[in-house]
Scaffold this motif. Structure first.
Motif, PDB file in Angstrom:
ATOM      1  N   UNK A 175       0.832  -1.205   0.000  1.00 40.12           N
ATOM      2  CA  UNK A 175       0.000   0.000   0.000  1.00 40.12           C
ATOM      3  C   UNK A 175       0.870   1.260   0.000  1.00 40.12           C
ATOM      4  N   UNK A 176       1.908   1.244   0.834  1.00 40.96           N
ATOM      5  CA  UNK A 176       2.818   2.392   0.897  1.00 40.96           C
ATOM      6  C   UNK A 176       3.485   2.612  -0.456  1.00 40.96           C
ATOM      7  N   UNK A 177       4.005   1.544  -1.034  1.00 42.68           N
ATOM      8  CA  UNK A 177       4.708   1.647  -2.308  1.00 42.68           C
ATOM      9  C   UNK A 177       3.782   2.132  -3.416  1.00 42.68           C
ATOM     10  N   UNK A 178       2.527   1.676  -3.420  1.00 36.06           N
ATOM     11  CA  UNK A 178       1.570   2.107  -4.435  1.00 36.06           C
ATOM     12  C   UNK A 178       1.386   3.620  -4.411  1.00 36.06           C
ATOM     13  N   UNK A 179       1.348   4.191  -3.204  1.00 36.10           N
ATOM     14  CA  UNK A 179       1.177   5.640  -3.079  1.00 36.10           C
ATOM     15  C   UNK A 179       2.451   6.396  -3.462  1.00 36.10           C
ATOM     16  N   UNK A 180       3.582   5.920  -2.949  1.00 34.78           N
ATOM     17  CA  UNK A 180       4.838   6.629  -3.190  1.00 34.78           C
ATOM     18  C   UNK A 180       5.248   6.600  -4.660  1.00 34.78           C
ATOM     19  N   UNK A 181       4.987   5.493  -5.332  1.00 37.74           N
ATOM     20  CA  UNK A 181       5.489   5.324  -6.697  1.00 37.74           C
ATOM     21  C   UNK A 181       4.654   6.041  -7.750  1.00 37.74           C
ATOM     22  N   UNK A 182       3.470   6.490  -7.384  1.00 35.31           N
ATOM     23  CA  UNK A 182       2.600   7.123  -8.377  1.00 35.31           C
ATOM     24  C   UNK A 182       2.270   8.557  -7.994  1.00 35.31           C
ATOM     25  N   UNK A 183       1.462   8.749  -6.971  1.00 36.45           N
ATOM     26  CA  UNK A 183       1.023  10.095  -6.592  1.00 36.45           C
ATOM     27  C   UNK A 183       2.134  10.870  -5.901  1.00 36.45           C
ATOM     28  N   UNK A 184       2.962  10.166  -5.139  1.00 30.41           N
ATOM     29  CA  UNK A 184       4.009  10.852  -4.396  1.00 30.41           C
ATOM     30  C   UNK A 184       3.487  11.354  -3.064  1.00 30.41           C
ATOM     31  N   UNK A 185       4.363  11.966  -2.274  1.00 33.93           N
ATOM     32  CA  UNK A 185       3.978  12.350  -0.911  1.00 33.93           C
ATOM     33  C   UNK A 185       4.749  13.584  -0.470  1.00 33.93           C
ATOM     34  N   UNK A 186       4.073  14.433   0.319  1.00 35.44           N
ATOM     35  CA  UNK A 186       4.707  15.622   0.889  1.00 35.44           C
ATOM     36  C   UNK A 186       4.949  15.488   2.384  1.00 35.44           C
ATOM     37  N   UNK A 187       4.250  14.578   3.035  1.00 36.73           N
ATOM     38  CA  UNK A 187       4.460  14.291   4.454  1.00 36.73           C
ATOM     39  C   UNK A 187       3.798  12.964   4.780  1.00 36.73           C
ATOM     40  N   UNK A 188       4.272  12.330   5.855  1.00 38.21           N
ATOM     41  CA  UNK A 188       3.768  11.021   6.264  1.00 38.21           C
ATOM     42  C   UNK A 188       3.406  11.057   7.734  1.00 38.21           C
ATOM     43  N   UNK A 189       2.248  10.494   8.060  1.00 41.67           N
ATOM     44  CA  UNK A 189       1.841  10.306   9.447  1.00 41.67           C
ATOM     45  C   UNK A 189       1.788   8.800   9.725  1.00 41.67           C
ATOM     46  N   UNK A 190       2.401   8.384  10.822  1.00 40.84           N
ATOM     47  CA  UNK A 190       2.380   6.987  11.229  1.00 40.84           C
ATOM     48  C   UNK A 190       1.639   6.877  12.551  1.00 40.84           C
ATOM     49  N   UNK A 191       0.646   6.010  12.597  1.00 40.68           N
ATOM     50  CA  UNK A 191      -0.112   5.792  13.817  1.00 40.68           C
ATOM     51  C   UNK A 191      -0.002   4.349  14.266  1.00 40.68           C
TER      52      UNK A 191
END
Length: 249
Positions: free
Chosen positions: A64-80
């Motif tokens: 799930x993480x890789x799917x998001x990072x490899x396409x849309x990209x990310x500006x910040x991450x929250x871990x709970x």
């Protein structure tokens, strides 16, 4: 129209909608960000407690993480909520070279009192705290992590939250290695509707950081958002009810 900050929330699902991934999505969206998720566990819970937990396989969380990072990209991450030490280790390995702000909320116990992390998982938090831009423990979580002295000795940047402490004032203290602590005070809001406060605060901080705000500004805005959501609580449930994310701005 400005592009919204892309925020990835890695956390567990709360079936009642007040905390976890659901609180993350609401917070990020209301604050103008674009919410993405990597679900670590599925819980059956409500305002009275957690009745069942199913932890997902670490490789599936990573996918799930890789799917998001490899396409849309990310500006910040929250871990709970992470659910297991294996998930914590997997996430740490994936994020160690990601050059974006990371907010780590070391979830151990739900507002209702239900345990959401075992000793092995808590031990695995060490590497994530070192990786994070800021870690956001409440009173009990800070104690389980060794207290102020242990956190300072590790060189961890952390926001010690005071919402679950006693007293008429809530005191939140930011500790940054090499700097004097910065403290925020506010009158305590007397309410039982506090489900998801920690999730909401950490997601709000991540959204602020994703928008490019300095850490102290992101914390100030996040604290204001949590207080507004507490004041707007809809009154649902018979236990620790959810906040009013929809009405907070």
């Amino acid at each position: 129209m400005d592009r919204p900050a892309r925020i990835l929330a890695i956390a567990g699902s709360d079936s009642s909608g007040g905390a976890g991934i659901q609180a993350d999505i609401k917070t990020i969206t209301v604050l103008g960000g674009y919410a993405m998720t990597a679900i670590t566990a599925v819980t059956a819970q409500n305002t009275r407690g957690v009745s069942a937990v199913e932890v997902l396989p670490p490789d599936f969380v990573a996918a799930q993480v890789e799917a998001c990072l490899s396409d849309i990209g990310v500006d910040a991450i929250k871990i709970g909520m992470l659910g297991s030490a294996a998930i914590a280790d997997k996430i740490e390995g994936m994020l160690e070279d990601i050059a974006v702000p990371i907010v780590f909320d070391p979830v151990m116990v739900a507002t209702s009192g239900s345990a959401l992390a075992d000793k092995e998982t808590i031990a695995a938090f060490e590497r994530l705290m070192a990786l994070a831009t800021v870690t956001t423990p409440n009173v009990a979580e800070l104690e389980a992590l060794g207290g102020h002295n242990a956190m300072s000795a590790r060189g961890i940047t952390y926001l010690a939250k005071g919402g679950d402490a006693s007293g008429s004032m809530v005191e939140d203290v930011l500790h940054v290695p090499g700097r004097s602590p910065q403290t925020w005070w506010a009158p305590r809001i007397e309410t039982r509707h506090t489900h998801g406060t920690g999730c909401t605060l950490s997601s709000a901080v991540a959204t602020g950081l994703g928008r490019g705000l300095p850490l102290t500004d992101a914390i100030e805005k996040a604290r204001a958002f949590v207080r507004a959501a507490l004041e707007a609580a809809p009154g649902f449930g018979g236990g620790a009810g959810p906040m009013g994310h929809h009405a907070a701005r």
